[in-house]
Design a protein around this motif. Structure first.
Motif, PDB file in Angstrom:
ATOM      1  N   ALA A 210       0.761  -1.129   0.006  1.00  0.00           N
ATOM      2  CA  ALA A 210      -0.024   0.062  -0.043  1.00  0.00           C
ATOM      3  C   ALA A 210       0.766   1.361  -0.051  1.00  0.00           C
ATOM      4  N   TYR A 211       0.873   2.105  -0.953  1.00  0.00           N
ATOM      5  CA  TYR A 211       1.236   3.344  -1.050  1.00  0.00           C
ATOM      6  C   TYR A 211       0.229   4.432  -0.761  1.00  0.00           C
ATOM      7  N   CYS A 212       0.526   5.592  -0.162  1.00  0.00           N
ATOM      8  CA  CYS A 212      -0.617   6.563   0.249  1.00  0.00           C
ATOM      9  C   CYS A 212      -1.307   5.827   1.708  1.00  0.00           C
ATOM     10  N   PRO A 213      -0.805   5.051   2.193  1.00  0.00           N
ATOM     11  CA  PRO A 213      -1.549   4.212   3.536  1.00  0.00           C
ATOM     12  C   PRO A 213      -2.361   5.173   4.064  1.00  0.00           C
ATOM     13  N   LEU A 214      -1.951   6.329   4.351  1.00  0.00           N
ATOM     14  CA  LEU A 214      -2.550   7.414   5.368  1.00  0.00           C
ATOM     15  C   LEU A 214      -3.291   8.334   4.489  1.00  0.00           C
ATOM     16  N   ALA A 215      -3.474   8.120   3.369  1.00  0.00           N
ATOM     17  CA  ALA A 215      -4.443   9.044   2.576  1.00  0.00           C
ATOM     18  C   ALA A 215      -4.013  10.494   2.574  1.00  0.00           C
ATOM     19  N   ARG A 216      -2.623  10.623   2.804  1.00  0.00           N
ATOM     20  CA  ARG A 216      -2.099  11.890   2.950  1.00  0.00           C
ATOM     21  C   ARG A 216      -2.758  12.772   4.143  1.00  0.00           C
ATOM     22  N   GLY A 217      -3.223  12.173   4.825  1.00  0.00           N
ATOM     23  CA  GLY A 217      -3.857  12.961   6.107  1.00  0.00           C
ATOM     24  C   GLY A 217      -5.307  13.314   5.678  1.00  0.00           C
ATOM     25  N   ARG A 218      -5.884  12.965   4.326  1.00  0.00           N
ATOM     26  CA  ARG A 218      -7.048  13.633   4.058  1.00  0.00           C
ATOM     27  C   ARG A 218      -8.140  13.119   4.872  1.00  0.00           C
ATOM     28  N   TYR A 219      -8.136  12.058   5.685  1.00  0.00           N
ATOM     29  CA  TYR A 219      -9.315  11.618   6.396  1.00  0.00           C
ATOM     30  C   TYR A 219      -9.306  11.776   7.925  1.00  0.00           C
ATOM     31  N   TYR A 220      -8.419  12.228   8.329  1.00  0.00           N
ATOM     32  CA  TYR A 220      -8.233  12.521   9.641  1.00  0.00           C
ATOM     33  C   TYR A 220      -9.321  13.399  10.191  1.00  0.00           C
ATOM     34  N   GLY A 221      -9.888  12.949  11.133  1.00  0.00           N
ATOM     35  CA  GLY A 221     -11.025  13.592  11.835  1.00  0.00           C
ATOM     36  C   GLY A 221     -12.282  12.731  11.568  1.00  0.00           C
ATOM     37  N   ASP A 222     -12.350  12.001  10.669  1.00  0.00           N
ATOM     38  CA  ASP A 222     -13.426  11.125  10.224  1.00  0.00           C
ATOM     39  C   ASP A 222     -13.976  10.361  11.523  1.00  0.00           C
ATOM     40  N   LYS A 223     -15.324  10.563  12.016  1.00  0.00           N
ATOM     41  CA  LYS A 223     -15.627  10.185  13.202  1.00  0.00           C
ATOM     42  C   LYS A 223     -15.430   8.647  13.585  1.00  0.00           C
ATOM     43  N   THR A 224     -15.685   7.927  12.640  1.00  0.00           N
ATOM     44  CA  THR A 224     -15.444   6.376  12.965  1.00  0.00           C
ATOM     45  C   THR A 224     -14.063   6.119  13.285  1.00  0.00           C
ATOM     46  N   LEU A 225     -13.159   6.656  12.378  1.00  0.00           N
ATOM     47  CA  LEU A 225     -11.594   6.600  12.575  1.00  0.00           C
ATOM     48  C   LEU A 225     -11.226   7.222  13.897  1.00  0.00           C
ATOM     49  N   VAL A 226     -11.688   8.448  14.314  1.00  0.00           N
ATOM     50  CA  VAL A 226     -11.198   9.058  15.457  1.00  0.00           C
ATOM     51  C   VAL A 226     -11.930   8.014  16.594  1.00  0.00           C
ATOM     52  N   ASP A 227     -13.075   7.533  16.751  1.00  0.00           N
ATOM     53  CA  ASP A 227     -13.488   6.626  17.637  1.00  0.00           C
ATOM     54  C   ASP A 227     -12.688   5.351  17.991  1.00  0.00           C
ATOM     55  N   VAL A 228     -12.423   4.625  16.780  1.00  0.00           N
ATOM     56  CA  VAL A 228     -11.552   3.523  16.881  1.00  0.00           C
ATOM     57  C   VAL A 228     -10.170   3.810  17.474  1.00  0.00           C
ATOM     58  N   ALA A 229      -9.717   5.164  17.010  1.00  0.00           N
ATOM     59  CA  ALA A 229      -8.041   5.527  17.754  1.00  0.00           C
ATOM     60  C   ALA A 229      -8.286   5.821  19.043  1.00  0.00           C
ATOM     61  N   LYS A 230      -9.426   6.523  19.492  1.00  0.00           N
ATOM     62  CA  LYS A 230      -9.468   6.749  21.079  1.00  0.00           C
ATOM     63  C   LYS A 230      -9.903   5.329  21.871  1.00  0.00           C
TER      64      LYS A 230
END
Length: 301
Positions: A210-230
């Motif tokens: 996988a290249y761009c595995p972090l999507a260049r940070g575009r989706y940081y702040g997505d609610k589901t992603l944030v919830d799973v991270a927390k």
């Protein structure tokens, strides 16, 4: 740990930066690497020396298009000279760009130039950067690079940005049957999950990177992603990288930042629950989720 991939780690497997996946040509590749895209000059050299020597990375991904093969090669050579790390311990990947493809002298000279710039005796893996150019263009390039595999100047061959139909084309060809691709490097992250291409790759024993595995940070702040991270007390980047790891995909995050190099690598050290994996699976937006235009080469005829 839920995943249908044959390359996924086992549920209780302890992973680190030396953990590897066995490829179908008999070689092995680390489960995690560092990308060198958009790193230039001394920034590239210094970042890679730190990644190899301080953090413990053992895989690096570059390309002729990145114009830093010289710095990548020098970082590898100097690491070997000044530490106990050996050449066999570092997995080095480059890619032949589309204007170097087509086979024959053009592709032969391009690869020899890559090898010369790097100062290495061989590249562990060489990829066709994209499938653009048509069937004969692709297959002739594969045939030419296969000669370097036979001579030992390339250890393994792979593909990048190949769609399912490109994979079938190569695997049904005489040159593809003779030397099989070991990886397909594509843009991949929870928001652009690439299920069809992953399935087509794995069907033929091809590991997905996988290249761009972090999507260049575009989706940081997505609610589901944030919830799973927390819930896991991890960063959003670590969650995205761990999702890939548990799906048997090799992440190649680029970072010249020392702190983030370590943070990224620490995604190997925890496990996401099946429930969290399903939540992340649900984030897929198809092609709307892609962040890199090159990924559309998958649709090339």
């Amino acid at each position: 740990m839920s995943s249908a991939s044959p390359f996924a780690p086992s549920p209780n497997e302890k992973l680190n930066l030396t953990s590897s996946i066995k490829l179908q040509d008999g070689t092995s590749q680390p489960r995690f690497g560092i990308g060198a895209w958009d790193m230039r000059g001394n920034e590239c050299y210094t970042a890679l020396r730190h990644a190899f020597e301080k953090v413990g990375y053992r895989s690096v991904d570059t390309a002729r298009y990145y114009r830093n093969e010289e710095q990548v090669g020098r970082a590898i050579r100097d690491t070997i000279k000044q530490t106990s790390i050996e050449r066999k311990d570092i997995y080095a990947t480059t890619k032949l760009f589309t204007n170097d493809m087509g086979g024959g002298e053009r592709s032969k000279s391009a690869y020899q130039d890559s090898l010369s710039k790097s100062g290495l005796d061989y590249w562990d893996l060489v990829l066709l950067h994209a499938p653009d150019g048509g069937k004969e263009y692709r297959l002739n390039t594969w045939k030419t690079l296969s000669e370097f595999v036979k001579s030992g100047q390339i250890r393994s061959l792979g593909i990048s940005n190949f769609g399912a139909h490109h994979i079938e084309e190569l695997m049904s060809s005489e040159v593809g049957k003779a030397i099989k691709p070991v990886v397909n490097q594509i843009e991949c992250h929870p928001f652009f999950a690439q299920k069809e291409v992953r399935k087509a790759s794995e069907k033929h024993g091809i590991v997905v990177q996988a290249y761009c595995p972090l999507a260049r940070g575009r989706y940081y702040g997505d609610k589901t992603l944030v919830d799973v991270a927390k819930r896991n007390d991890k960063s959003e980047a670590q969650i995205m990288l761990r999702w890939l790891i548990q799906h048997g995909i090799i992440p190649l995050p680029k970072s010249s930042n020392e702190k983030r190099q370590l943070e990224n690598a620490q995604s190997l050290e925890f496990t996401l629950s099946d429930e969290d994996m399903k939540l992340l699976d649900s984030l897929d937006r198809g092609k709307r989720g892609a962040v890199e235009s090159q990924t559309m080469s998958q649709d090339a005829p």
